[in-house]
Design a protein around this motif. Structure first.
Motif, PDB file in Angstrom:
ATOM      1  N   ILE A   1       2.916  -6.675 -13.231  1.00  0.00           N
ATOM      2  CA  ILE A   1       2.310  -5.296 -13.594  1.00  0.00           C
ATOM      3  C   ILE A   1       3.408  -4.260 -14.009  1.00  0.00           C
ATOM      4  O   ILE A   1       3.552  -3.493 -14.672  1.00  0.00           O
ATOM      5  CB  ILE A   1       1.071  -4.796 -12.629  1.00  0.00           C
ATOM      6  CG1 ILE A   1      -0.003  -5.357 -12.895  1.00  0.00           C
ATOM      7  CG2 ILE A   1       1.026  -2.973 -12.879  1.00  0.00           C
ATOM      8  CD1 ILE A   1      -1.194  -5.057 -12.128  1.00  0.00           C
ATOM      9  N   THR A   2       4.619  -4.267 -12.810  1.00  0.00           N
ATOM     10  CA  THR A   2       5.626  -3.669 -12.967  1.00  0.00           C
ATOM     11  C   THR A   2       6.358  -3.862 -14.324  1.00  0.00           C
ATOM     12  O   THR A   2       6.991  -3.049 -14.652  1.00  0.00           O
ATOM     13  CB  THR A   2       6.670  -3.899 -11.941  1.00  0.00           C
ATOM     14  OG1 THR A   2       5.890  -3.496 -10.620  1.00  0.00           O
ATOM     15  CG2 THR A   2       7.902  -3.105 -11.890  1.00  0.00           C
ATOM     16  N   ASP A   3       6.345  -5.398 -14.695  1.00  0.00           N
ATOM     17  CA  ASP A   3       6.887  -5.496 -15.868  1.00  0.00           C
ATOM     18  C   ASP A   3       6.620  -4.770 -17.273  1.00  0.00           C
ATOM     19  O   ASP A   3       7.159  -4.383 -18.172  1.00  0.00           O
ATOM     20  CB  ASP A   3       6.853  -7.044 -16.104  1.00  0.00           C
ATOM     21  CG  ASP A   3       7.841  -7.660 -15.568  1.00  0.00           C
ATOM     22  OD1 ASP A   3       8.822  -7.191 -15.141  1.00  0.00           O
ATOM     23  OD2 ASP A   3       7.526  -9.057 -15.357  1.00  0.00           O
ATOM     24  N   ALA A   4       5.167  -4.577 -17.231  1.00  0.00           N
ATOM     25  CA  ALA A   4       4.360  -4.041 -18.184  1.00  0.00           C
ATOM     26  C   ALA A   4       4.389  -2.426 -18.249  1.00  0.00           C
ATOM     27  O   ALA A   4       4.138  -1.736 -19.051  1.00  0.00           O
ATOM     28  CB  ALA A   4       2.995  -4.351 -18.203  1.00  0.00           C
ATOM     29  N   VAL A   5       4.878  -1.991 -17.074  1.00  0.00           N
ATOM     30  CA  VAL A   5       4.818  -0.352 -17.076  1.00  0.00           C
ATOM     31  C   VAL A   5       5.860   0.186 -18.001  1.00  0.00           C
ATOM     32  O   VAL A   5       7.024  -0.197 -18.048  1.00  0.00           O
ATOM     33  CB  VAL A   5       5.263   0.161 -15.506  1.00  0.00           C
ATOM     34  CG1 VAL A   5       5.774   1.694 -15.490  1.00  0.00           C
ATOM     35  CG2 VAL A   5       4.090  -0.188 -14.342  1.00  0.00           C
ATOM     36  N   GLY A   6       5.643   1.079 -18.864  1.00  0.00           N
ATOM     37  CA  GLY A   6       6.197   1.723 -19.617  1.00  0.00           C
ATOM     38  C   GLY A   6       6.169   1.042 -20.818  1.00  0.00           C
ATOM     39  O   GLY A   6       6.806   1.616 -21.886  1.00  0.00           O
ATOM     40  N   SER A   7       5.546  -0.110 -21.409  1.00  0.00           N
ATOM     41  CA  SER A   7       5.469  -0.665 -22.454  1.00  0.00           C
ATOM     42  C   SER A   7       4.364  -0.032 -23.394  1.00  0.00           C
ATOM     43  O   SER A   7       4.310  -0.314 -24.513  1.00  0.00           O
ATOM     44  CB  SER A   7       5.260  -2.215 -22.331  1.00  0.00           C
ATOM     45  OG  SER A   7       3.879  -2.624 -21.739  1.00  0.00           O
ATOM     46  N   GLY A   8       3.454   0.656 -22.773  1.00  0.00           N
ATOM     47  CA  GLY A   8       2.155   0.879 -23.469  1.00  0.00           C
ATOM     48  C   GLY A   8       1.184  -0.079 -23.650  1.00  0.00           C
ATOM     49  O   GLY A   8       0.030   0.174 -24.254  1.00  0.00           O
TER      50      GLY A   8
ATOM     51  N   ASP B   1       2.506 -13.031  -7.514  1.00  0.00           N
ATOM     52  CA  ASP B   1       3.505 -12.679  -8.314  1.00  0.00           C
ATOM     53  C   ASP B   1       4.517 -11.822  -7.659  1.00  0.00           C
ATOM     54  O   ASP B   1       4.461 -11.386  -6.401  1.00  0.00           O
ATOM     55  CB  ASP B   1       2.767 -12.243  -9.558  1.00  0.00           C
ATOM     56  CG  ASP B   1       2.632 -10.605  -9.568  1.00  0.00           C
ATOM     57  OD1 ASP B   1       2.388 -10.071  -8.467  1.00  0.00           O
ATOM     58  OD2 ASP B   1       1.673 -10.123 -10.576  1.00  0.00           O
ATOM     59  N   THR B   2       5.410 -11.204  -8.479  1.00  0.00           N
ATOM     60  CA  THR B   2       6.533 -10.599  -7.631  1.00  0.00           C
ATOM     61  C   THR B   2       6.134  -9.256  -7.048  1.00  0.00           C
ATOM     62  O   THR B   2       6.587  -8.684  -5.977  1.00  0.00           O
ATOM     63  CB  THR B   2       7.968 -10.411  -8.693  1.00  0.00           C
ATOM     64  OG1 THR B   2       7.443  -9.861 -10.054  1.00  0.00           O
ATOM     65  CG2 THR B   2       8.545 -11.584  -8.923  1.00  0.00           C
ATOM     66  N   ASP B   3       5.147  -8.488  -7.777  1.00  0.00           N
ATOM     67  CA  ASP B   3       4.518  -7.288  -7.247  1.00  0.00           C
ATOM     68  C   ASP B   3       3.775  -7.536  -5.726  1.00  0.00           C
ATOM     69  O   ASP B   3       4.139  -6.812  -4.936  1.00  0.00           O
ATOM     70  CB  ASP B   3       3.642  -6.686  -8.112  1.00  0.00           C
ATOM     71  CG  ASP B   3       4.101  -5.930  -9.253  1.00  0.00           C
ATOM     72  OD1 ASP B   3       5.475  -5.990  -9.367  1.00  0.00           O
ATOM     73  OD2 ASP B   3       3.588  -5.699 -10.353  1.00  0.00           O
ATOM     74  N   GLU B   4       3.046  -8.533  -5.757  1.00  0.00           N
ATOM     75  CA  GLU B   4       2.468  -8.995  -4.584  1.00  0.00           C
ATOM     76  C   GLU B   4       3.339  -9.495  -3.503  1.00  0.00           C
ATOM     77  O   GLU B   4       3.073  -9.002  -2.390  1.00  0.00           O
ATOM     78  CB  GLU B   4       1.521  -9.972  -4.795  1.00  0.00           C
ATOM     79  CG  GLU B   4       0.412  -9.660  -6.005  1.00  0.00           C
ATOM     80  CD  GLU B   4      -0.452 -10.692  -6.626  1.00  0.00           C
ATOM     81  OE1 GLU B   4      -1.687 -10.528  -6.870  1.00  0.00           O
ATOM     82  OE2 GLU B   4       0.093 -11.762  -6.775  1.00  0.00           O
ATOM     83  N   GLY B   5       4.219 -10.296  -3.895  1.00  0.00           N
ATOM     84  CA  GLY B   5       5.504 -10.690  -3.062  1.00  0.00           C
ATOM     85  C   GLY B   5       6.053  -9.232  -2.435  1.00  0.00           C
ATOM     86  O   GLY B   5       6.561  -9.410  -1.199  1.00  0.00           O
ATOM     87  N   ASN B   6       6.499  -8.401  -3.246  1.00  0.00           N
ATOM     88  CA  ASN B   6       7.298  -7.183  -2.823  1.00  0.00           C
ATOM     89  C   ASN B   6       6.368  -6.338  -1.998  1.00  0.00           C
ATOM     90  O   ASN B   6       6.901  -6.143  -0.827  1.00  0.00           O
ATOM     91  CB  ASN B   6       7.638  -6.380  -3.995  1.00  0.00           C
ATOM     92  CG  ASN B   6       8.963  -7.003  -4.765  1.00  0.00           C
ATOM     93  OD1 ASN B   6       9.373  -7.884  -4.349  1.00  0.00           O
ATOM     94  ND2 ASN B   6       9.010  -6.440  -6.164  1.00  0.00           N
ATOM     95  N   ALA B   7       5.009  -6.338  -2.166  1.00  0.00           N
ATOM     96  CA  ALA B   7       4.116  -5.604  -1.391  1.00  0.00           C
ATOM     97  C   ALA B   7       3.875  -6.081   0.083  1.00  0.00           C
ATOM     98  O   ALA B   7       3.932  -5.359   0.936  1.00  0.00           O
ATOM     99  CB  ALA B   7       2.624  -5.593  -1.951  1.00  0.00           C
ATOM    100  N   ALA B   8       4.398  -7.725   0.189  1.00  0.00           N
ATOM    101  CA  ALA B   8       4.286  -8.292   1.486  1.00  0.00           C
ATOM    102  C   ALA B   8       5.330  -8.384   1.949  1.00  0.00           C
ATOM    103  O   ALA B   8       5.630  -8.745   3.143  1.00  0.00           O
ATOM    104  CB  ALA B   8       3.385  -9.720   1.210  1.00  0.00           C
TER     105      ALA B   8
END
Ligand SMILES: [Zn+2]
Length: 196
Positions: free
Chosen positions: A83-90, A177-184
């Motif tokens: 989701i972080t990758d998608a942020v800002g893409s519209g 995914d990386t967002d979930e990994g970062n959250a943990a």
């Protein structure tokens, strides 16, 4: 699935970075006729390997370079981002299990020899548990079941809605995914507990 006894089963947890799976046809469009993927690193699941090849992807107003290709070739091409990758893409790609591309977002994939445009090819991967058939039987799990995975540490967290995927040769492992990994607060690999 739930037999009345709470079980806490230790399990490897891996974080998958953004990546791309290619069909044979699309591989040839991007890298040239007769091109074969070059293995860089074996991944935990016996059939999967990270390739030397990368592609650039474009979706909405965003372009991401050097997205790793994961082999072997598959029936359908798909790109998995966070989701972080998608942020800002519209564009916000749907949360999907790998392989389920109905309603996936549009994406352009650029290789050294050409580009392809997929109407439905971009997803955010749903977190999941790979489980071999005999282990699934042992735990009383079947494909499509949902369970929770607890990861301990400073950023202790319990992930719900982890989808079980069963195949004879799968190795027991949770994929985030990386967002979930970062959250943990985990880097690439850790251990967690599945709570059944
Ligand atoms: Zn996986």
């Amino acid at each position: 699935m739930y037999n009345g006894v709470m079980k806490k089963i230790k399990i490897p947890v891996e974080v998958s970075a953004r990546h791309c799976h290619l069909s044979k046809n699309d591989l040839e469009k991007l890298f040239g006729i007769g091109y074969e993927l070059k293995k860089m690193k074996q991944l935990t699941q016996p059939c999967d390997f990270a390739c030397q090849e990368t592609v650039d992807i474009q979706f909405g107003s965003k372009k991401i370079e050097r997205v790793r290709v994961v082999g072997p070739v598959r029936e359908n091409t798909q790109v998995e981002i966070s989701i972080t990758d998608a942020v800002g893409s519209g564009i916000m790609p749907p949360l999907k299990l790998s392989g389920d591309l109905k309603g996936a977002s549009q994406v352009i994939i650029i290789g050294p020899k050409g580009l392809i445009e997929l109407k439905e090819g971009l997803i955010v991967a749903q977190r999941h548990l790979h489980c071999a058939t005999d282990e699934a039987n042992k735990f009383g799990l079947k494909s499509g079941d949902k369970l929770s995975v607890k990861i301990e540490g400073d950023r202790q967290i319990i992930f719900g809605n982890v989808i079980v995927r069963v195949k004879d040769d799968y190795k027991l492992c949770v994929h985030l995914d990386t967002d979930e990994g970062n959250a943990a607060g985990i880097n690439k690999v850790t251990e967690g507990y599945i709570i059944i």
